[in-house]
Design an enzyme around this catalytic site. Sequence first.
Site, short mmCIF file in Angstrom:
data_model
loop_
_atom_site.label_atom_id
_atom_site.label_comp_id
_atom_site.label_asym_id
_atom_site.label_seq_id
_atom_site.Cartn_x
_atom_site.Cartn_y
_atom_site.Cartn_z
N ASP A 162 -32.94 -0.77 -24.15
CA ASP A 162 -32.71 -0.95 -22.71
C ASP A 162 -33.84 -1.72 -22.03
O ASP A 162 -34.10 -1.53 -20.85
CB ASP A 162 -32.53 0.41 -21.99
CG ASP A 162 -31.45 1.25 -22.64
OD1 ASP A 162 -30.40 0.69 -22.97
OD2 ASP A 162 -31.68 2.46 -22.83
N LYS B 264 -32.95 -6.95 -22.92
CA LYS B 264 -32.76 -8.03 -23.90
C LYS B 264 -31.63 -8.95 -23.51
O LYS B 264 -31.70 -10.16 -23.71
CB LYS B 264 -32.46 -7.46 -25.30
CG LYS B 264 -33.61 -6.69 -25.89
CD LYS B 264 -33.21 -6.05 -27.21
CE LYS B 264 -32.19 -4.95 -27.09
NZ LYS B 264 -32.65 -3.75 -26.37
N GLY C 286 -25.59 -1.67 -24.84
CA GLY C 286 -25.01 -2.11 -23.58
C GLY C 286 -25.94 -3.14 -22.97
O GLY C 286 -27.01 -2.80 -22.49
N HIS C 287 -25.58 -4.41 -23.08
CA HIS C 287 -26.44 -5.47 -22.58
C HIS C 287 -25.93 -5.96 -21.23
O HIS C 287 -24.83 -6.50 -21.15
CB HIS C 287 -26.51 -6.62 -23.60
CG HIS C 287 -27.20 -6.21 -24.87
ND1 HIS C 287 -27.17 -6.96 -26.01
CD2 HIS C 287 -27.96 -5.13 -25.16
CE1 HIS C 287 -27.87 -6.34 -26.95
NE2 HIS C 287 -28.35 -5.24 -26.45
N GLN D 257 -30.74 -2.12 -29.28
CA GLN D 257 -31.67 -0.99 -29.25
C GLN D 257 -33.13 -1.48 -29.29
O GLN D 257 -33.38 -2.61 -28.91
CB GLN D 257 -31.38 0.01 -30.38
CG GLN D 257 -30.05 0.76 -30.21
CD GLN D 257 -28.86 0.02 -30.79
OE1 GLN D 257 -28.94 -0.53 -31.86
NE2 GLN D 257 -27.76 0.04 -30.09
P1 IMP Z 1 -26.53 6.24 -31.83
O1 IMP Z 1 -27.02 4.85 -32.01
O2 IMP Z 1 -25.33 6.36 -30.94
O3 IMP Z 1 -26.35 6.94 -33.14
O4 IMP Z 1 -27.69 7.07 -31.06
C1 IMP Z 1 -28.94 7.36 -31.67
C2 IMP Z 1 -30.08 7.28 -30.64
O5 IMP Z 1 -30.23 5.93 -30.22
C3 IMP Z 1 -29.83 8.08 -29.37
O6 IMP Z 1 -31.07 8.55 -28.87
C4 IMP Z 1 -29.26 7.05 -28.41
O7 IMP Z 1 -29.47 7.42 -27.07
C5 IMP Z 1 -30.09 5.84 -28.80
N1 IMP Z 1 -29.43 4.57 -28.49
C6 IMP Z 1 -28.39 3.99 -29.15
N2 IMP Z 1 -28.07 2.83 -28.59
C7 IMP Z 1 -28.92 2.64 -27.58
C8 IMP Z 1 -29.11 1.59 -26.63
O8 IMP Z 1 -28.42 0.56 -26.64
N3 IMP Z 1 -30.10 1.74 -25.74
C9 IMP Z 1 -30.92 2.84 -25.74
N4 IMP Z 1 -30.78 3.85 -26.60
C10 IMP Z 1 -29.79 3.75 -27.50
#
Ligand code: IMP
Length: 426
Positions: free
Chosen positions: A18, A21, A45-46, A226
């Site tokens: 977040d 990017k 989510g970009h 991420q």
């Molecule tokens: P998952 O990717 O849904 O398995 O989540 C694993 C961890 O990564 C959790 O703490 C999510 O909140 C975090 N996470 C996954 N995608 C994002 C993102 O795009 N931005 C911020 N955190 C993320």
Amino acid sequence: MFDGRHNCIVVVGAQWGDEGKGKLVDVLAEQADMVVRYQGGANAGHTVVVGDRQFVLHQIPSGILHGGARCVVGNGVVLDPETFFAELAELATQGIEISGRLFVSDRAHVVLPYHKLLDQASEKQQQIGTTGRGIGPAYEDKIGRRGVRVTDLCRGTGAREFLEPRVERANAMLKLLGSPQAASLDEHVELFGRLGDKLRPLATDTGLLVHQALKSSQRVLMEGAQGALLDVDHGTYPFVTSSNTTAGGAAVGAGVGPTAINGVLGVVKAYTTRVGNGPLPTEAQGDLQKQLRDLGGEFGATTGRPRRCGWFDATVVRYSARVNGLTGLAVTKLDVLDTFAEIPVCTGYRLDGRECAEFPSDIEALDRVEPIYEVMAGWQKGTGSATKLSDLAPAARKYLDRLEELSGEPIKYVSVGTRRDQIIEV
Ligand code: IMP
């Protein structure tokens, strides 16, 4: 970042995701011939603001907003086909033309409804705070050699035979996890029938496309999702996502060799946020956290969850610079700090009474570290209209200089607002 010697640039998040990017990719995509997403999936989510329109892209590279760039969803992505087509439909209603310029790797793995059920069921036990988008279970299946790839979805025959053992296995796992839910084979067969035909025209060997683009000296931008501290190897394990979010993941996930990459831009917020559970050493307390969250609009673009907010952590960014091989930094959301009289910056950690220079691998140690803060003077002046560094107040420049010094990487961009034009190129 792009010039005669640098034609393959990776943009990565250098904190917990977040970082903004999407905006940097949008800015750099203007100069790129191709933009490639290389890992993650619909968990990302970009957000990109163009004029008075806001786009939130989950799986489609942010480069799609530039008519000139070809866009690739690489083999390292876990593609949720249902939401992918919903995203495409949404772009079409906004007048974004994708025809002939969006390609999906036929080697990418697919997220199916049973992956989401498994994600939700295991979340009840593990409490990672996942996005619930089925990301972990889809990568587990990939590594476990029982995954479903785009090429399988597009085959057009034998869907039931192919899916039956997978759905059965998922249901056995759901039972084991104590879930009252079960996946339906019929629903999965129907999904294959409906989406396979739609995906087939986009599916191809995208590694070859990227290779050809690089061979012909085109400019390729690789878009990470991420952040480094969510990397399955280098992040705050087990509170991580299930892919390699760091720059090394770009080569594997785009299907090219590591020698192809010649620049890595690490995106950092001027402060720090994280969504989900796990350590966040510089998390702000009480009202200050709320103030940062409200000023920064810190709510997840995918799940709407409030983000945890805190101060810039130089130990994190130095570590991130090392594991990503960063060649430059982009600092985003400087404007969010405009009203603060004082801004703490974490310069290092103390662990069990001793200074600790490196980012600890042990999650319990990370829970115990005490950040060492240096308090910088705020500038208490709007930065949103600055177009060059000299437009910024001296205290804001000092703040940026200090971040650069502590991180050990040159700042190449500073973002001072959500709009496309609110960016300073250094
Ligand atoms: P998952 O990717 O849904 O398995 O989540 C694993 C961890 O990564 C959790 O703490 C999510 O909140 C975090 N996470 C996954 N995608 C994002 C993102 O795009 N931005 C911020 N955190 C993320």
